[in-house]
Design an enzyme around this catalytic site. Structure first.
Site, PDB file in Angstrom:
ATOM      1  N   HIS A   1       0.786  -1.305  -0.076  1.00  0.00           N
ATOM      2  CA  HIS A   1       0.024   0.015   0.123  1.00  0.00           C
ATOM      3  C   HIS A   1       0.778   1.292  -0.086  1.00  0.00           C
ATOM      4  CE1 HIS A   1      -3.078  -2.832   2.423  1.00  0.00           C
ATOM      5  NE2 HIS A   1      -3.655  -2.445   1.042  1.00  0.00           N
TER       6      HIS A   1
ATOM      7  N   LYS B   1     -18.413  -5.619   8.536  1.00  0.00           N
ATOM      8  CA  LYS B   1     -17.041  -6.398   8.502  1.00  0.00           C
ATOM      9  C   LYS B   1     -16.586  -6.268  10.096  1.00  0.00           C
ATOM     10  CE  LYS B   1     -15.282  -7.322   4.077  1.00  0.00           C
ATOM     11  NZ  LYS B   1     -14.203  -6.814   3.057  1.00  0.00           N
TER      12      LYS B   1
ATOM     13  N   ARG C   1      -1.942  -5.971  -8.488  1.00  0.00           N
ATOM     14  CA  ARG C   1      -0.961  -6.945  -8.196  1.00  0.00           C
ATOM     15  C   ARG C   1      -0.664  -8.032  -9.347  1.00  0.00           C
ATOM     16  NH1 ARG C   1      -3.110  -8.196  -2.281  1.00  0.00           N
ATOM     17  NH2 ARG C   1      -4.986  -8.301  -3.550  1.00  0.00           N
TER      18      ARG C   1
ATOM     19  N   SER D   1      -2.899  -7.656   3.073  1.00  0.00           N
ATOM     20  CA  SER D   1      -3.274  -7.625   4.412  1.00  0.00           C
ATOM     21  C   SER D   1      -3.538  -9.108   5.074  1.00  0.00           C
ATOM     22  CB  SER D   1      -4.295  -6.414   4.498  1.00  0.00           C
ATOM     23  OG  SER D   1      -3.989  -5.213   4.000  1.00  0.00           O
TER      24      SER D   1
END
Ligand code: PNS
Length: 162
Positions: free
Chosen positions: A17, A41, A90, A128
């Site tokens: 990030h 969440k 990515r 993450s």
């Protein structure tokens, strides 16, 4: 003046990030790191904690600000008066989700464009989720996240273990 938003969950912020933040901060006049507070969440870190971590690791980047948001990204972009959303890509596995998100956002708000930065090869494997998994099993995460973030993750994991 070009204002961009780099949105994400950042639970926690990784070197991947940070790489995107650093690189995209050079492409815009002002970069807002938008931290999603998704009440549906249960993240490892609260939105306040994630904002604090991001503020710390971006403190030497003068045109970067960190702002939490809830709800739709396009509403946040409108509120911040930002015309650009920046996302990191990515690998090809990211592409389908990112394309869907960018196109949905563009349908809802044609004035907001999404641009993608390919992540540096050094971090293209990093997420993450994997950082949290490695940490949960006591692995060394120092090469994945900044030191202060690693310390906070360890603190959280220790609390969970007791
Ligand atoms: O770091 P993440 O979890 O990949 O970031 C995803 C994020 C926060 C960019 C995305 O979930 C988002 O924009 N959520 C806000 C809700 C929204 O606008 N959804 C519609 C887009 S399809």
């Amino acid at each position: 003046m070009l204002k961009g938003i780099y949105p994400g969950s950042f639970d926690p912020v990784t070197y991947g990030h940070l790489d995107v933040i650093e690189r995209s901060s050079k492409l815009v006049d002002e970069l807002i790191v938008g931290v999603l507070n998704n009440k549906a969440k249960s993240p490892l870190f609260s939105a306040e904690e994630r904002v604090r971590m991001l503020n710390e690791v971006t403190k030497d980047m003068p045109n970067v600000t960190v702002v939490p948001f809830e709800g739709l990204l396009v509403d946040f972009a409108r509120k911040m008066d930002a015309g650009l959303v920046i996302r990191g890509l990515r690998a090809i596995t990211d592409f389908e989700y990112e394309l869907q998100m960018a196109q949905t956002n563009h349908k809802m708000e044609p004035d907001v464009e999404t641009v993608f930065l390919t992540t540096s090869l050094d971090y293209s494997y990093l997420s993450s989720t994997t950082v949290k998994e490695v940490a949960a099993f006591g692995g060394d995460i120092s090469q994945f996240v900044p030191g202060i973030v690693a310390d906070l993750i360890e603190e959280k994991m220790n609390k969970r273990r007791v």
